[in-house]
Design a protein around this motif. Structure first.
Motif, PDB file in Angstrom:
ATOM      1  N   VAL A 416      -9.468 -55.375  46.373  1.00 50.77           N
ATOM      2  CA  VAL A 416      -9.320 -54.303  45.376  1.00 50.77           C
ATOM      3  C   VAL A 416     -10.159 -54.596  44.141  1.00 50.77           C
ATOM      4  O   VAL A 416     -10.885 -53.725  43.628  1.00 50.77           O
ATOM      5  CB  VAL A 416      -7.834 -54.127  45.019  1.00 50.77           C
ATOM      6  CG1 VAL A 416      -7.678 -53.134  43.876  1.00 50.77           C
ATOM      7  CG2 VAL A 416      -7.046 -53.644  46.227  1.00 50.77           C
ATOM      8  N   VAL A 417     -10.098 -55.827  43.638  1.00 49.21           N
ATOM      9  CA  VAL A 417     -10.844 -56.177  42.421  1.00 49.21           C
ATOM     10  C   VAL A 417     -12.345 -56.099  42.675  1.00 49.21           C
ATOM     11  O   VAL A 417     -13.099 -55.516  41.866  1.00 49.21           O
ATOM     12  CB  VAL A 417     -10.425 -57.585  41.954  1.00 49.21           C
ATOM     13  CG1 VAL A 417     -11.303 -58.039  40.796  1.00 49.21           C
ATOM     14  CG2 VAL A 417      -8.963 -57.594  41.533  1.00 49.21           C
ATOM     15  N   LEU A 418     -12.808 -56.672  43.789  1.00 45.82           N
ATOM     16  CA  LEU A 418     -14.245 -56.630  44.082  1.00 45.82           C
ATOM     17  C   LEU A 418     -14.723 -55.217  44.359  1.00 45.82           C
ATOM     18  O   LEU A 418     -15.869 -54.869  44.032  1.00 45.82           O
ATOM     19  CB  LEU A 418     -14.550 -57.542  45.274  1.00 45.82           C
ATOM     20  CG  LEU A 418     -14.426 -59.046  45.008  1.00 45.82           C
ATOM     21  CD1 LEU A 418     -14.610 -59.829  46.298  1.00 45.82           C
ATOM     22  CD2 LEU A 418     -15.456 -59.487  43.972  1.00 45.82           C
ATOM     23  N   TRP A 419     -13.869 -54.384  44.946  1.00 44.23           N
ATOM     24  CA  TRP A 419     -14.275 -52.991  45.188  1.00 44.23           C
ATOM     25  C   TRP A 419     -14.488 -52.264  43.878  1.00 44.23           C
ATOM     26  O   TRP A 419     -15.461 -51.517  43.724  1.00 44.23           O
ATOM     27  CB  TRP A 419     -13.218 -52.280  46.014  1.00 44.23           C
ATOM     28  CG  TRP A 419     -13.622 -50.896  46.427  1.00 44.23           C
ATOM     29  CD1 TRP A 419     -14.300 -50.533  47.551  1.00 44.23           C
ATOM     30  CD2 TRP A 419     -13.382 -49.687  45.694  1.00 44.23           C
ATOM     31  NE1 TRP A 419     -14.505 -49.173  47.581  1.00 44.23           N
ATOM     32  CE2 TRP A 419     -13.952 -48.621  46.449  1.00 44.23           C
ATOM     33  CE3 TRP A 419     -12.759 -49.393  44.490  1.00 44.23           C
ATOM     34  CZ2 TRP A 419     -13.906 -47.302  46.026  1.00 44.23           C
ATOM     35  CZ3 TRP A 419     -12.717 -48.074  44.056  1.00 44.23           C
ATOM     36  CH2 TRP A 419     -13.278 -47.046  44.821  1.00 44.23           C
ATOM     37  N   ILE A 420     -13.609 -52.465  42.919  1.00 48.74           N
ATOM     38  CA  ILE A 420     -13.760 -51.793  41.621  1.00 48.74           C
ATOM     39  C   ILE A 420     -15.025 -52.266  40.924  1.00 48.74           C
ATOM     40  O   ILE A 420     -15.830 -51.453  40.431  1.00 48.74           O
ATOM     41  CB  ILE A 420     -12.515 -52.038  40.752  1.00 48.74           C
ATOM     42  CG1 ILE A 420     -11.290 -51.370  41.385  1.00 48.74           C
ATOM     43  CG2 ILE A 420     -12.729 -51.513  39.338  1.00 48.74           C
ATOM     44  CD1 ILE A 420      -9.988 -51.676  40.668  1.00 48.74           C
ATOM     45  N   LEU A 421     -15.226 -53.575  40.861  1.00 55.84           N
ATOM     46  CA  LEU A 421     -16.412 -54.100  40.174  1.00 55.84           C
ATOM     47  C   LEU A 421     -17.702 -53.692  40.889  1.00 55.84           C
ATOM     48  O   LEU A 421     -18.687 -53.304  40.237  1.00 55.84           O
ATOM     49  CB  LEU A 421     -16.315 -55.622  40.083  1.00 55.84           C
ATOM     50  CG  LEU A 421     -15.141 -56.176  39.245  1.00 55.84           C
ATOM     51  CD1 LEU A 421     -15.139 -57.697  39.303  1.00 55.84           C
ATOM     52  CD2 LEU A 421     -15.218 -55.689  37.811  1.00 55.84           C
ATOM     53  N   SER A 422     -17.698 -53.782  42.208  1.00 54.88           N
ATOM     54  CA  SER A 422     -18.909 -53.425  42.955  1.00 54.88           C
ATOM     55  C   SER A 422     -19.193 -51.936  42.875  1.00 54.88           C
ATOM     56  O   SER A 422     -20.363 -51.520  42.813  1.00 54.88           O
ATOM     57  CB  SER A 422     -18.757 -53.860  44.416  1.00 54.88           C
ATOM     58  OG  SER A 422     -18.530 -55.247  44.511  1.00 54.88           O
ATOM     59  N   TYR A 423     -18.151 -51.113  42.854  1.00 55.90           N
ATOM     60  CA  TYR A 423     -18.370 -49.677  42.746  1.00 55.90           C
ATOM     61  C   TYR A 423     -18.995 -49.322  41.397  1.00 55.90           C
ATOM     62  O   TYR A 423     -19.915 -48.490  41.334  1.00 55.90           O
ATOM     63  CB  TYR A 423     -17.047 -48.943  42.923  1.00 55.90           C
ATOM     64  CG  TYR A 423     -17.178 -47.432  42.859  1.00 55.90           C
ATOM     65  CD1 TYR A 423     -17.498 -46.699  43.997  1.00 55.90           C
ATOM     66  CD2 TYR A 423     -17.004 -46.745  41.659  1.00 55.90           C
ATOM     67  CE1 TYR A 423     -17.633 -45.324  43.948  1.00 55.90           C
ATOM     68  CE2 TYR A 423     -17.139 -45.366  41.596  1.00 55.90           C
ATOM     69  CZ  TYR A 423     -17.449 -44.663  42.738  1.00 55.90           C
ATOM     70  OH  TYR A 423     -17.586 -43.301  42.670  1.00 55.90           O
ATOM     71  N   LEU A 424     -18.513 -49.944  40.349  1.00 54.99           N
ATOM     72  CA  LEU A 424     -19.095 -49.673  39.035  1.00 54.99           C
ATOM     73  C   LEU A 424     -20.546 -50.138  38.970  1.00 54.99           C
ATOM     74  O   LEU A 424     -21.410 -49.439  38.403  1.00 54.99           O
ATOM     75  CB  LEU A 424     -18.269 -50.365  37.952  1.00 54.99           C
ATOM     76  CG  LEU A 424     -16.838 -49.845  37.749  1.00 54.99           C
ATOM     77  CD1 LEU A 424     -16.110 -50.687  36.722  1.00 54.99           C
ATOM     78  CD2 LEU A 424     -16.860 -48.380  37.322  1.00 54.99           C
ATOM     79  N   ALA A 425     -20.824 -51.301  39.561  1.00 50.82           N
ATOM     80  CA  ALA A 425     -22.203 -51.789  39.565  1.00 50.82           C
ATOM     81  C   ALA A 425     -23.113 -50.874  40.374  1.00 50.82           C
ATOM     82  O   ALA A 425     -24.260 -50.609  39.981  1.00 50.82           O
ATOM     83  CB  ALA A 425     -22.236 -53.212  40.118  1.00 50.82           C
ATOM     84  N   TRP A 426     -22.609 -50.405  41.504  1.00 48.18           N
ATOM     85  CA  TRP A 426     -23.405 -49.480  42.328  1.00 48.18           C
ATOM     86  C   TRP A 426     -23.583 -48.138  41.630  1.00 48.18           C
ATOM     87  O   TRP A 426     -24.675 -47.547  41.676  1.00 48.18           O
ATOM     88  CB  TRP A 426     -22.715 -49.283  43.669  1.00 48.18           C
ATOM     89  CG  TRP A 426     -23.250 -48.139  44.470  1.00 48.18           C
ATOM     90  CD1 TRP A 426     -24.372 -48.122  45.243  1.00 48.18           C
ATOM     91  CD2 TRP A 426     -22.675 -46.831  44.558  1.00 48.18           C
ATOM     92  NE1 TRP A 426     -24.547 -46.885  45.814  1.00 48.18           N
ATOM     93  CE2 TRP A 426     -23.520 -46.067  45.410  1.00 48.18           C
ATOM     94  CE3 TRP A 426     -21.555 -46.223  44.017  1.00 48.18           C
ATOM     95  CZ2 TRP A 426     -23.264 -44.736  45.717  1.00 48.18           C
ATOM     96  CZ3 TRP A 426     -21.290 -44.904  44.313  1.00 48.18           C
ATOM     97  CH2 TRP A 426     -22.127 -44.171  45.153  1.00 48.18           C
ATOM     98  N   TYR A 427     -22.550 -47.654  40.978  1.00 44.76           N
ATOM     99  CA  TYR A 427     -22.605 -46.320  40.353  1.00 44.76           C
ATOM    100  C   TYR A 427     -23.603 -46.300  39.199  1.00 44.76           C
ATOM    101  O   TYR A 427     -24.369 -45.341  39.044  1.00 44.76           O
ATOM    102  CB  TYR A 427     -21.214 -45.938  39.863  1.00 44.76           C
ATOM    103  CG  TYR A 427     -21.114 -44.529  39.332  1.00 44.76           C
ATOM    104  CD1 TYR A 427     -20.914 -43.455  40.201  1.00 44.76           C
ATOM    105  CD2 TYR A 427     -21.242 -44.275  37.974  1.00 44.76           C
ATOM    106  CE1 TYR A 427     -20.838 -42.167  39.721  1.00 44.76           C
ATOM    107  CE2 TYR A 427     -21.171 -42.979  37.483  1.00 44.76           C
ATOM    108  CZ  TYR A 427     -20.957 -41.936  38.364  1.00 44.76           C
ATOM    109  OH  TYR A 427     -20.890 -40.650  37.877  1.00 44.76           O
TER     110      TYR A 427
END
Length: 455
Positions: A416-427
């Motif tokens: 969950v934590v890595l998904w949030i951080l990675s999604y923001l970085a990708w976005y």
């Protein structure tokens, strides 16, 4: 003669009545005309509206075959309502666009019916794209413009690769550490070095498909560091005690007088005599000589003694049964299977800590000093802390389940934590665009805040 003739003429009628009292099967048409039977019927039928409040259809419009069906099937449950006949059947729902058929099709509109649930699911499937589109639009409004060149495939790589790196490092610290701590440390350093090399290659604008290498290496390095810390905590709290029960020796035939210093490498100590069907020399947990030390929780200890060791002034204790929140300040020890007469095994707690090695060691020592002062006991040098149980295999299985549950829970939180951080970085295109300057990540926020001030 006349009476006999009349009786003979009426005999067929009497036989029909006797066989069929209600004339249900009488198909003989009446000799009287419709006008003679119902002299006012023609006038009433002409003046009554076609769809009256009580007579929706004329009797003459129903075919004889359907009348036969009424006799065999009074409720017409097996009649297929098609064409004009389906329009004549009564309806349950008040909508004219639905089929009636005595409410069989209209039952789909009843809440909770199979048809209602099916239509609700179909409606949800139809609206799913719009829901996803609305969520994307809402997220876009909250997060800002983002990177216009982002690709959905890059988002998956940016999430999965760091999470797999986290899980791999976590398993190294929980499983491989038991066999070789040096190999565990060496592999962790190699993985962290590979992440740093990946971040260094990003300066040359290299990408993995559509994913930039700098954020990918950064999140992998973050996963390695966090997995090492979490793995070290999980090793001490769950896995070290379990591995100890698997590798320590198991000794049988012991009593309370057996010196504890001779079993420092034992994980399970057996006090049960299989031939006798009881403990050796009557060894038991003396709950009357127990004590509890209060420090947010009750840390409980009770001496494991036998009748031969209890004789005399000071009682020498080689083994202490321990537990948490299963006693009172003055004793009343009831931890694990201490009140079970068929229990006779001690699961040794590594380094004297419970529920994990070295855990709450000072509290248990304080409880032992309290028990010594209250009940005239003396703790032997090298006395062992054990859990008094009936079946040590069941204790090992419970410890294993807790250890596996730790892996799954930590893995889910990390995802969950890595998904949030990675999604923001990708976005926002982290690693693809600069933070400041024209077209940077923060440029969109500056424009939006400027527009709000001008408005």
């Amino acid at each position: 003669m006349r009476r006999q003739d009349s009786v003979q003429d009426r005999s067929p009628m009497h036989s029909r009545v006797a066989n069929d009292p209600f004339l249900v099967h009488n198909q003989t048409p009446s000799r009287r005309t419709a006008a003679e039977e119902q002299p006012f019927a023609s006038h009433a039928m002409s003046t009554m509206p076609a769809d009256g409040p009580f007579t929706s259809h004329s009797v003459s419009t129903i075919p004889r075959s359907e009348m036969a069906n009424v006799r065999n099937d009074p409720f017409l449950t097996h009649v297929a309502a098609t064409g004009a006949n389906s329009a004549q059947l009564p309806r349950i729902s008040g909508q004219s666009g639905q089929r009636g058929s005595f409410g069989i099709d209209s039952m789909n509109s009843i809440p909770g019916s199979a048809g209602s649930l099916r239509r609700r699911n179909e409606y949800g499937y139809e609206k799913a794209p719009s829901y996803s589109r609305n969520f994307t639009e809402t997220a876009g409004a909250l997060l800002g413009p983002g990177d216009p060149d982002r690709v959905p495939a890059g988002r998956g790589i940016l999430v999965l690769v760091p999470w797999l790196t986290f899980m791999w490092t976590l398993l190294i610290w929980l499983l491989l550490r038991h066999y070789s701590p040096s190999a565990c440390f060496l592999l962790t350093v190699l993985i962290a070095g590979a992440c740093c090399v990946m971040m260094q290659l990003s300066n040359s604008k290299n990408t993995w498909g559509s994913t930039p290498l700098f954020p990918l290496g950064f999140f992998c390095l973050l996963a390695v560091v966090s997995a090492s810390r979490v793995g070290d905590a999980g090793w001490h709290s769950h896995w070290r005690q379990y591995w100890w029960t698997q590798t320590g020796s198991r000794v049988e035939g012991n009593s309370a007088s057996t010196p504890a210093a001779g079993h420092v490498d034992s994980s399970v100590i057996g006090f049960w005599d299989l031939e006798k069907g009881g403990t050796v020399n009557g060894t038991y947990v003396d709950d009357l000589r127990s004590a509890g030390f209060k420090n947010e929780h009750h840390f409980c200890v009770a001496p494991i003694i036998s009748p031969e060791t209890a004789d005399g002034g000071l009682i020498r204790v080689n083994y202490w049964a321990v537990g948490i929140d299963c006693c009172q300040r003055s004793g009343s020890f009831q931890c694990d299977d201490s009140r079970d007469f068929e229990a006779g095994y001690g699961v040794v707690q590594m380094n004297g800590g419970f529920p994990c090695p070295n855990c709450n060691l000072d509290e248990f020592r304080s409880a032992i000093r309290k028990a010594e002062a209250l009940h005239g006991l003396v703790s032997a040098p090298g006395a062992l802390f054990v859990r008094w149980v009936r079946n040590p295999v069941m204790v090992e299985a419970v410890d294993l389940m807790k250890a596996i549950l730790f892996i799954f829970s930590v893995g889910f939180i990390a995802f969950v934590v890595l998904w949030i951080l990675s999604y923001l970085a990708w976005y926002y295109g982290f690693g693809r665009r600069s933070m400041f300057g024209p077209g940077g990540i923060l440029d969109g926020f500056q424009d939006s805040s400027r527009q709000k001030l001008l408005a």
